[in-house]
Design a protein around this motif. Structure first.
Motif, PDB file in Angstrom:
ATOM      1  N   ASN A  50       0.826  -1.211   0.000  1.00  0.00           N
ATOM      2  CA  ASN A  50       0.000   0.000   0.000  1.00  0.00           C
ATOM      3  C   ASN A  50       0.857   1.256   0.000  1.00  0.00           C
ATOM      4  O   ASN A  50       0.491   2.251  -0.629  1.00  0.00           O
ATOM      5  CB  ASN A  50      -0.968  -0.008   1.181  1.00  0.00           C
ATOM      6  N   ARG A  53       1.933   1.656  -3.490  1.00  0.00           N
ATOM      7  CA  ARG A  53       0.780   2.111  -4.279  1.00  0.00           C
ATOM      8  C   ARG A  53       0.578   3.616  -4.089  1.00  0.00           C
ATOM      9  O   ARG A  53       0.290   4.341  -5.044  1.00  0.00           O
ATOM     10  CB  ARG A  53      -0.470   1.347  -3.862  1.00  0.00           C
ATOM     11  N   GLN A  92      -7.373   4.757  -5.675  1.00  0.00           N
ATOM     12  CA  GLN A  92      -6.323   3.901  -5.137  1.00  0.00           C
ATOM     13  C   GLN A  92      -5.749   4.492  -3.856  1.00  0.00           C
ATOM     14  O   GLN A  92      -5.490   3.765  -2.890  1.00  0.00           O
ATOM     15  CB  GLN A  92      -5.202   3.712  -6.166  1.00  0.00           C
TER      16      GLN A  92
END
Length: 187
Positions: A50, A53, A92
């Motif tokens: 994450n 990301r 996202q």
């Protein structure tokens, strides 16, 4: 002969009792421990994924900005496509920071000292707060990168990089948190 038979019988009973005890008491505890450790490592991996990301989405948002509405080089179709991609990258970021905050107890609590645990939890809370804030998009992206890069390096960087940058990373993180806390939440 009866002595040999007695020895074999005692050995067989001992083997059965030992196998039964291991199967009933030790194996279930080891399987439960294995499952818990697997969940912790999965949460740590997801924590790292994450953060990557977030860095990736922020970099893309910085690189692909929407041009002014009167720019003749952009067709309406192209403008719509880029706007769609930017919306997807923001989604996202929203999903990643939501996961970070919701699962902080799982991954942060797995590290051995309170300073590292607090570092992970502070990061998750502040990253989510930035995404939820009413700041301009460019400011949000800059703050997310400033928060994420030092944390990512300290948790998942090469060991020599962690040691080399530990003071600078914690200072940068603290300065970014001060900036977030001192900056008004209006666009």
């Amino acid at each position: 002969m009866p002595n040999t038979l007695w020895t074999l019988l005692v050995a067989a009973v001992t083997a059965v009792v030992t196998a039964l005890a291991v199967g009933l008491f030790i194996t279930p505890r080891m399987e439960a421990r294995k499952k818990r450790l697997g969940e912790v490592h999965t949460a740590r991996d997801t924590f790292g994924a994450n953060m990557l990301r977030i860095i990736s989405a922020c970099s893309l948002l910085q690189r692909f900005e929407l041009p002014p509405a009167d720019d003749p080089d952009w067709t309406p179709v192209m403008r719509e496509r880029v706007a769609g991609e930017r919306s997807r990258w923001w989604q996202q970021l929203d999903d990643a920071t939501m996961w970070l905050l919701d699962n902080a107890a799982t991954y942060a609590g797995s590290w051995p000292n309170s300073r590292i645990i607090r570092f992970a939890i502070d990061y998750a809370g502040h990253a989510r707060a930035v995404v939820l804030s009413e700041r301009e998009e460019a400011t949000k992206v800059e703050l997310l990168i400033a928060l994420t890069v030092p944390v990512q390096r300290q948790f998942f960087g090469w060991p020599w990089s962690r040691v080399r940058h530990v003071v600078a990373d914690h200072r940068t993180f603290a300065e970014t948190i001060a900036l977030i806390s001192g900056e008004p939440n209006t666009p």
